[in-house]
Design a protein around this motif. Sequence first.
Motif, PDB file in Angstrom:
ATOM      1  N   GLY A  44      68.780  15.305  47.727  1.00 51.87           N
ATOM      2  CA  GLY A  44      67.726  14.575  48.417  1.00 51.87           C
ATOM      3  C   GLY A  44      68.274  13.813  49.601  1.00 51.87           C
ATOM      4  N   LYS A  45      67.392  13.112  50.278  1.00 53.85           N
ATOM      5  CA  LYS A  45      67.798  12.335  51.447  1.00 53.85           C
ATOM      6  C   LYS A  45      68.795  11.260  51.025  1.00 53.85           C
ATOM      7  N   ASP A  46      69.911  11.227  51.709  1.00 51.47           N
ATOM      8  CA  ASP A  46      70.999  10.301  51.372  1.00 51.47           C
ATOM      9  C   ASP A  46      70.770   8.982  52.112  1.00 51.47           C
ATOM     10  N   LEU A  47      69.853   8.170  51.590  1.00 51.70           N
ATOM     11  CA  LEU A  47      69.411   6.961  52.292  1.00 51.70           C
ATOM     12  C   LEU A  47      70.542   5.972  52.528  1.00 51.70           C
ATOM     13  N   ARG A  49      73.821   6.836  52.492  1.00 48.76           N
ATOM     14  CA  ARG A  49      74.992   7.605  52.949  1.00 48.76           C
ATOM     15  C   ARG A  49      76.135   7.596  51.944  1.00 48.76           C
ATOM     16  N   GLU A  71      70.660  18.121  53.069  1.00 48.71           N
ATOM     17  CA  GLU A  71      69.579  17.229  52.639  1.00 48.71           C
ATOM     18  C   GLU A  71      68.261  18.000  52.582  1.00 48.71           C
ATOM     19  N   PRO A  73      63.992  18.053  51.967  1.00 45.53           N
ATOM     20  CA  PRO A  73      62.926  17.186  52.463  1.00 45.53           C
ATOM     21  C   PRO A  73      62.694  15.982  51.547  1.00 45.53           C
ATOM     22  N   GLU A  74      62.254  14.874  52.145  1.00 46.99           N
ATOM     23  CA  GLU A  74      61.972  13.654  51.375  1.00 46.99           C
ATOM     24  C   GLU A  74      60.842  13.879  50.382  1.00 46.99           C
ATOM     25  N   ALA A  79      60.719  19.712  48.814  1.00 41.39           N
ATOM     26  CA  ALA A  79      62.101  19.956  48.387  1.00 41.39           C
ATOM     27  C   ALA A  79      62.143  21.062  47.345  1.00 41.39           C
ATOM     28  N   GLU A 258      58.584   5.892  50.328  1.00 34.26           N
ATOM     29  CA  GLU A 258      59.079   5.143  51.473  1.00 34.26           C
ATOM     30  C   GLU A 258      57.994   4.342  52.177  1.00 34.26           C
TER      31      GLU A 258
END
Length: 424
Positions: A44-47, A49, A71, A73-74, A79, A258
């Motif tokens: 997933g998105k590595d918010l 990092r 990554e 998709p959110e 995904a 989000e």
Amino acid sequence: MTAGTFRACAAAALVLALGACSGGADGTGPAANDGRGPITFATGKDLTRTIQKLADDWNRARPGERVRIVELPEDGDRARQQLVQNMRIESDAYDVVRLDAVWTAEFAAHRWIVPLPDGLAGTGTFVPASLETGKYRGRLYAAPWLTGTGVLYYRTDLLEKAGFDAPPATWTQMREQCAEVRKLPEGEKVDCYAGQYGKYEGLTVNYAEAVQSAGGEVFDASGRPAVDTPQAKAGLRFLAESFEDGTIPEKAVTFMEEDGRRAFQEGTLVFHRNWAYVYALASDGSSEVDGRFDVAPIPGKDGPGSGTLGGNNLAVSAYSDHQATARDFVAHIVSPEIQRRYGRAQSFPLSLAALYDDPAMIERYPYLPVMKESLRNAKPRPVAVRYNEVSTAIQDHVTAAITGEKTVDRAAADLQKALTALTD
């Protein structure tokens, strides 16, 4: 987060055990292999990092078996779609895949991932409910990594000024507290409550939590849908009436994780249902509510509610040419040392049970005792090979109820019919 009693030798044994995997489901399909080389990790998105930093460390130690982060998709639905498309064409683009806990049955049934040995969790240190989400028909297909359930974020400063010394335990209390907050000068432009109500998997989760928190269940113990019971309809009615009376703002009908997080961090929500990852982001100094919020179990109809068990597990693609390296990487990521490092860097709750009692982690993330309590009351989503269709049906009919297109009774009856057709 740390597994205090989990010895280093367990990590080594884990790597060896992972190397012993064989074959696809029921002994058919692509077989496991011992190939080594560069791999990709679809996640997933590595918010924060943090995953990239862990990959960088791995790459420095293993230059011949580098891992590349991809990554997804959110949006969880998108995904999943991206992963499914790659698996259907038997693509070797992904070696290690991060699966939503509820996707395990689908991916295992289609033999898109290879089984892992039961010895992977032989220490018994994983959160039991988290471990179960990685299994299909009694076999372990995905290593438990992230787990957790929804919690209630709330504004401590606003509740204190409104005369409350504790967060709400019931929906009625939440509405009462919001009404008092709105009488304050600081509360005039603040909305009451929001979760995730866009037409995606988040709505399925929030609906299930509302049903469970009213004493109902989406599927009964025998696996039959039970969404037209009085208890289940009470949960759906809470959502529909909350949109109607403004407890949940109208704009939240499109909210994903989000969207709600940003609204809460910008100071425009008193209460917000979300996952534990929000804690670190809301405490990073840039948030409008830094130092002015806390967490509690989600409220329910007559007392504390029941969250939906969430989480992500790690699996090895059946189409990977470098499965030995992929297995080693999975073992590395779920090992105590790396979970400890990952836990220090972000606030996703992890799969090792001892993490929730570790004093150093509790000092860093005071929400952990709340999460531990909430996990005891959490329930998993249905284990269904056709889960995506089940979730889509829920989204369709719950959206109709919360937007006023259908009455609660009609939406519940229509959903019961749709789910019955999918599970017969």
